[in-house]
Design a protein around this motif. Structure first.
Motif, PDB file in Angstrom:
ATOM      1  N   MET A   1       0.807  -1.200   0.000  1.00 51.54           N
ATOM      2  CA  MET A   1       0.000   0.000   0.000  1.00 51.54           C
ATOM      3  C   MET A   1       0.847   1.260   0.000  1.00 51.54           C
ATOM      4  SD  MET A   1      -3.143  -0.493   2.441  1.00 51.54           S
ATOM      5  CE  MET A   1      -4.141  -1.899   2.501  1.00 51.54           C
ATOM      6  N   PRO A   2       1.821   1.354  -0.811  1.00 54.73           N
ATOM      7  CA  PRO A   2       2.633   2.568  -0.871  1.00 54.73           C
ATOM      8  C   PRO A   2       1.842   3.773  -1.365  1.00 54.73           C
ATOM      9  CG  PRO A   2       3.518   0.843  -2.321  1.00 54.73           C
ATOM     10  CD  PRO A   2       2.305   0.305  -1.681  1.00 54.73           C
ATOM     11  N   GLU A   3       0.784   3.508  -2.126  1.00 57.71           N
ATOM     12  CA  GLU A   3      -0.031   4.609  -2.648  1.00 57.71           C
ATOM     13  C   GLU A   3      -0.701   5.372  -1.511  1.00 57.71           C
ATOM     14  OE1 GLU A   3      -3.915   5.086  -5.437  1.00 57.71           O
ATOM     15  OE2 GLU A   3      -2.435   3.605  -6.041  1.00 57.71           O
ATOM     16  N   GLN A   4      -1.199   4.683  -0.483  1.00 59.32           N
ATOM     17  CA  GLN A   4      -1.845   5.347   0.653  1.00 59.32           C
ATOM     18  C   GLN A   4      -0.853   6.207   1.411  1.00 59.32           C
ATOM     19  OE1 GLN A   4      -3.801   2.193   2.873  1.00 59.32           O
ATOM     20  NE2 GLN A   4      -5.766   3.190   2.488  1.00 59.32           N
ATOM     21  N   THR A   6       1.712   7.692   0.233  1.00 63.44           N
ATOM     22  CA  THR A   6       1.965   8.877  -0.589  1.00 63.44           C
ATOM     23  C   THR A   6       0.810   9.863  -0.457  1.00 63.44           C
ATOM     24  OG1 THR A   6       3.212   7.527  -2.138  1.00 63.44           O
ATOM     25  CG2 THR A   6       2.485   9.668  -2.916  1.00 63.44           C
ATOM     26  N   ASP A   7      -0.425   9.367  -0.438  1.00 63.61           N
ATOM     27  CA  ASP A   7      -1.595  10.231  -0.300  1.00 63.61           C
ATOM     28  C   ASP A   7      -1.588  10.956   1.056  1.00 63.61           C
ATOM     29  OD1 ASP A   7      -2.450   9.442  -2.792  1.00 63.61           O
ATOM     30  OD2 ASP A   7      -3.980   8.039  -2.033  1.00 63.61           O
ATOM     31  N   VAL A   8      -1.243  10.228   2.114  1.00 67.21           N
ATOM     32  CA  VAL A   8      -1.197  10.823   3.448  1.00 67.21           C
ATOM     33  C   VAL A   8      -0.117  11.907   3.494  1.00 67.21           C
ATOM     34  CG1 VAL A   8      -0.664  10.384   5.879  1.00 67.21           C
ATOM     35  CG2 VAL A   8      -2.152   8.806   4.620  1.00 67.21           C
ATOM     36  N   ALA A   9       1.031  11.620   2.897  1.00 65.00           N
ATOM     37  CA  ALA A   9       2.116  12.607   2.867  1.00 65.00           C
ATOM     38  C   ALA A   9       1.691  13.845   2.079  1.00 65.00           C
ATOM     39  CB  ALA A   9       3.374  11.990   2.266  1.00 65.00           C
ATOM     40  N   ALA A  10       0.991  13.621   0.981  1.00 68.98           N
ATOM     41  CA  ALA A  10       0.528  14.756   0.170  1.00 68.98           C
ATOM     42  C   ALA A  10      -0.490  15.598   0.939  1.00 68.98           C
ATOM     43  CB  ALA A  10      -0.077  14.252  -1.134  1.00 68.98           C
ATOM     44  N   VAL A  11      -1.386  14.945   1.655  1.00 69.32           N
ATOM     45  CA  VAL A  11      -2.383  15.671   2.449  1.00 69.32           C
ATOM     46  C   VAL A  11      -1.686  16.482   3.551  1.00 69.32           C
ATOM     47  CG1 VAL A  11      -4.283  15.386   4.093  1.00 69.32           C
ATOM     48  CG2 VAL A  11      -4.295  14.119   1.936  1.00 69.32           C
ATOM     49  N   GLU A  12      -0.711  15.869   4.203  1.00 75.08           N
ATOM     50  CA  GLU A  12       0.026  16.583   5.262  1.00 75.08           C
ATOM     51  C   GLU A  12       0.765  17.783   4.695  1.00 75.08           C
ATOM     52  OE1 GLU A  12       0.409  16.518   8.701  1.00 75.08           O
ATOM     53  OE2 GLU A  12      -1.457  15.422   8.393  1.00 75.08           O
ATOM     54  N   GLN A  13       1.398  17.602   3.542  1.00 77.43           N
ATOM     55  CA  GLN A  13       2.119  18.722   2.912  1.00 77.43           C
ATOM     56  C   GLN A  13       1.141  19.830   2.525  1.00 77.43           C
ATOM     57  OE1 GLN A  13       5.408  19.329   2.601  1.00 77.43           O
ATOM     58  NE2 GLN A  13       4.786  21.311   1.785  1.00 77.43           N
TER      59      GLN A  13
END
Length: 73
Positions: A1-4, A6-13
């Motif tokens: 689940m590397p995609e999730q 990445t999504d969490v990191a993008a949301v945090e950024q």
């Protein structure tokens, strides 16, 4: 689940970027408020009507008895 991840990191950024932008806007707003306050200065306070000076005569007033308004007595 590397995609999730990445999504969490993008949301945090995105959240950090948004918070920084809001903080910057708040500082600019406060600066603008201060600039307007300085430019317009303190607002004048209303003053009560001044009483006429006590040493002046009102129109139609007569001098005290025994006094003259000039000339020879």
């Amino acid at each position: 689940m590397p995609e999730q991840a990445t999504d969490v990191a993008a949301v945090e950024q995105t959240r950090r970027t948004f918070e920084a932008a809001v903080a910057k806007m708040a500082v600019k707003l406060q600066d603008g408020v201060r600039e307007r306050a300085v430019a317009h200065g303190p607002r004048p306070q209303p003053t009560s009507p001044a009483a006429p000076p006590s040493h002046t005569q009102e129109p139609g007033a007569h001098p005290a008895p025994g006094r003259t308004t000039g000339g020879v007595a």
